[in-house]
Design an enzyme around this catalytic site. Structure first.
Site, short mmCIF file in Angstrom:
data_model
loop_
_atom_site.label_atom_id
_atom_site.label_comp_id
_atom_site.label_asym_id
_atom_site.label_seq_id
_atom_site.Cartn_x
_atom_site.Cartn_y
_atom_site.Cartn_z
N LYS A 15 15.15 40.15 -33.72
CA LYS A 15 16.46 40.71 -32.89
C LYS A 15 17.20 39.15 -33.01
O LYS A 15 16.78 38.11 -33.68
CB LYS A 15 16.08 40.45 -31.62
CG LYS A 15 17.12 41.26 -30.86
CD LYS A 15 16.98 42.69 -30.86
CE LYS A 15 18.14 43.25 -30.09
NZ LYS A 15 17.93 45.07 -30.02
N ASP B 32 23.48 46.25 -31.45
CA ASP B 32 23.26 46.52 -30.24
C ASP B 32 24.41 46.31 -29.16
O ASP B 32 25.17 46.50 -29.74
CB ASP B 32 21.93 45.18 -29.68
CG ASP B 32 21.06 45.13 -28.63
OD1 ASP B 32 20.31 45.93 -28.50
OD2 ASP B 32 21.81 44.70 -27.59
P1 NDP Z 1 27.06 48.87 -25.87
O1 NDP Z 1 27.59 47.73 -26.37
O2 NDP Z 1 27.52 50.10 -27.04
O3 NDP Z 1 27.29 49.28 -24.40
C1 NDP Z 1 26.75 48.61 -23.67
C2 NDP Z 1 27.23 49.30 -22.09
O4 NDP Z 1 26.62 48.58 -21.01
C3 NDP Z 1 28.69 49.09 -21.98
O5 NDP Z 1 29.02 50.27 -21.10
C4 NDP Z 1 28.67 47.77 -21.14
O6 NDP Z 1 29.90 47.52 -20.47
C5 NDP Z 1 27.41 47.91 -20.15
N1 NDP Z 1 26.93 46.28 -19.99
C6 NDP Z 1 26.37 45.58 -20.98
N2 NDP Z 1 26.00 44.28 -20.54
C7 NDP Z 1 26.26 44.39 -19.36
C8 NDP Z 1 25.89 43.70 -18.33
N3 NDP Z 1 25.43 42.35 -18.43
N4 NDP Z 1 26.37 44.21 -16.95
C9 NDP Z 1 26.88 45.18 -16.73
N5 NDP Z 1 26.90 46.14 -17.63
C10 NDP Z 1 26.72 45.76 -19.06
O7 NDP Z 1 25.38 48.55 -26.11
P2 NDP Z 1 24.40 49.73 -26.41
O8 NDP Z 1 24.71 51.01 -25.73
O9 NDP Z 1 24.22 49.81 -28.05
O10 NDP Z 1 23.20 49.00 -25.61
C11 NDP Z 1 22.84 49.39 -24.33
C12 NDP Z 1 21.29 48.76 -23.97
O11 NDP Z 1 20.52 49.76 -25.07
C13 NDP Z 1 21.03 47.62 -24.33
O12 NDP Z 1 20.02 47.23 -23.36
C14 NDP Z 1 20.49 47.62 -25.88
O13 NDP Z 1 19.51 46.64 -25.94
C15 NDP Z 1 19.55 48.98 -25.67
N6 NDP Z 1 19.18 49.49 -26.91
C16 NDP Z 1 20.21 49.80 -27.67
C17 NDP Z 1 19.96 50.62 -28.94
C18 NDP Z 1 21.09 50.95 -30.04
O14 NDP Z 1 20.74 51.69 -31.11
N7 NDP Z 1 22.46 50.48 -29.69
C19 NDP Z 1 18.59 50.84 -29.48
C20 NDP Z 1 17.82 50.42 -28.23
C21 NDP Z 1 18.03 49.93 -27.24
P3 NDP Z 1 31.13 46.66 -20.70
O15 NDP Z 1 31.64 47.44 -21.85
O16 NDP Z 1 31.88 46.69 -19.47
O17 NDP Z 1 30.44 45.23 -21.12
#
Ligand code: NDP
Length: 449
Positions: free
Chosen positions: A129, A169
């Site tokens: 990662k 991510d």
């Molecule tokens: P994105 O950046 O596309 O979206 C993240 C979302 O979560 C946004 O709505 C963001 O809000 C919110 N968010 C992120 N960090 C915080 C925080 N600290 N507090 C509150 N809200 C938060 O990311 P992904 O959808 O790709 O990832 C989301 C989760 O899924 C993570 O845990 C990631 O590790 C996991 N994941 C992702 C994969 C992938 O293929 N993308 C695969 C497996 C797991 P805002 O925009 O306001 O920051």
């Protein structure tokens, strides 16, 4: 039994001393270690070969400076990381996270989880990662590009299609992968499509990769429910986040007949009693890169509430946390249970605290842990690598069918392993053990290295 407990206690104690300043890593590692006592009972050879001691130590950690110039001409400095955790079953594979909260401990926790998740997919990928404390929010496209170019200038020395293959991510989507790939190609003077996944469809990306984590999560949930004779049809569903995972989890949940009533971003959450209109969310988030509060301008019955964690106080049948780590603590977990939640599936990595998980399990809530439930993204990344190697593309339907089968197998594997180890219905232990054994056996076969 005594020897296994002693080994786990010793390793955990050492970990506490060495990684006390990395709470997320400690949390992730402690959960896995605790699951392994019955495995060590059955396999004393793992103790002899120091497998547990070795598996919690990254094979390599790379930390570097990223310097770039913002639109105002000011020099900016960020920290870049890549943790190459374990390559026993394949090249390092795992996403890059760009978020101001990123530090080495966060990347270690994510890399550690990735080892077992990747193993569960059944595909030949090791765990890694990376990321940076760079915050893409509010930055212009030019600033994001300059950051990505500088980040890749260093990272390119440490990755490769048979060595380490990053992906997206939090904060890293199609735009960032494009800039990173372009820079890698320029520096190396080679079109190595297999060096990054999540690429655009025109230059080596896979159909269904964008959708894969969210779709896979819902396939997993559907499988878990079906096993208990329950259908997703008509179930009230709450999903946190509104990024890549949340959007496509919403899409698939709606396709299977669930009613998704709430989504959030880091400012607040929306509640739409008629069901969330996904086109509006995609417009706001994928095209305008705006805030979720804007949703209520388009849909008068919907409400917006400040404070995103409030989303977990809503009454819901199915909960899919898809935002970030530790978003549901013990109190929120108890609120979900009191409100009659039926099933929880983790789209985000480690979104439930240890106390929250204890509450779900005590109350017999169906629970799909992240390692198993969100593995669809990395599995489809591995399918993207396969297509790159073949110089050939499968159709959306072909990739989606493979993803569905992988998620079904992950569920079966975790659930059968839980039965085998007498922890029936505990998919946390089932997934940890099933993921671990394949890696442990490979480490054993490869000698003491
Ligand atoms: P994105 O950046 O596309 O979206 C993240 C979302 O979560 C946004 O709505 C963001 O809000 C919110 N968010 C992120 N960090 C915080 C925080 N600290 N507090 C509150 N809200 C938060 O990311 P992904 O959808 O790709 O990832 C989301 C989760 O899924 C993570 O845990 C990631 O590790 C996991 N994941 C992702 C994969 C992938 O293929 N993308 C695969 C497996 C797991 P805002 O925009 O306001 O920051």
């Amino acid at each position: 039994m005594e020897r296994s407990v002693e080994t786990i206690n010793q390793v955990t104690e050492k970990l506490r001393m060495k990684s006390g300043n990395e709470p997320e890593f400690l949390q992730a590692a402690s959960e896995v270690l605790e699951s392994l006592i019955p495995v060590l009972d059955k396999h004393p050879e793992y103790i002899e070969a120091g497998i547990v001691d070795r598996i919690i130590e990254p094979e390599r950690i790379i930390q570097f400076r990223v310097t770039w110039v913002d639109d105002a001409g000011k020099v900016r400095v960020n920290r870049g990381f890549r943790v190459q955790f374990n390559s026993a079953i394949g090249p390092y594979k795992g996403g890059l996270r760009f978020h101001p909260s990123v530090n080495l401990g966060i990347i270690k926790f994510l890399g550690f989880e990735q080892i077992f998740k990747n193993s569960l997919t059944g595909l030949p990928i090791g765990g890694g990662k990376g990321g940076s404390d760079f915050d893409p929010k509010g930055k212009s496209d030019g600033e994001v590009m300059r950051f990505c170019q500088n980040f890749m200038t260093e990272l390119s020395r440490h990755i490769g299609p048979d060595l380490d293959i990053p992906a997206g991510d939090i904060g890293v989507g199609g735009r960032e992968i494009g800039f990173l790939f372009g820079t890698y190609k320029k520096i190396k003077n080679i079109f190595d499509a297999g060096v990054l996944t999540g690429k655009g469809l025109l230059y080596g990306g896979s159909l269904a990769r964008k959708e894969a984590t969210g779709f896979g999560l819902v396939y997993f949930m559907d499988e878990m429910l079906k096993d208990k004779g329950i259908s997703m049809e008509g179930k009230i569903t709450t999903i946190s986040g509104s990024g890549n995972v949340a959007i496509y989890a919403t899409q698939k949940a709606q396709e299977l007949g669930a009613k998704v009533v709430a989504l959030c971003d880091s400012n607040g959450y929306i509640y739409d009693p008629d069901g969330v209109k996904l086109q509006t969310i995609k417009q706001i988030k994928e095209i305008e890169r705006g805030r979720i509060s804007e949703y209520v301008k388009y849909h008068s019955k919907a409400e917006y509430h400040e404070g995103w964690r409030g989303i977990w106080t809503l009454k819901t049948d199915i909960a899919l946390p898809c935002a970030t780590e530790n978003e549901i603590d013990g109190t929120l977990a108890q609120t979900l249970v009191n409100n009659g939640v039926l099933a929880i599936g983790e789209g985000a990595n480690m979104p439930s605290s240890p106390e929250a998980i204890e509450i779900y399990l005590k109350n017999k809530i169906l629970f799909g842990p992240a390692k198993a439930a969100n593995a669809g993204g990395v599995a489809t990344s591995a399918l993207e690598m396969s297509q790159n190697s073949m110089r050939y593309s499968w159709t959306f339907e072909e990739v989606d069918a493979k993803l569905k089968l992988i998620m079904k197998n992950i569920y079966k594997n975790a659930s059968n392993t839980a039965k085998e180890y007498n922890v029936e219905d505990n998919l946390v232990k089932g997934a940890n053990i099933a993921g671990f054994i394949k890696v442990a056996e490979s480490m054993l076969a490869q000698g003491i290295i």
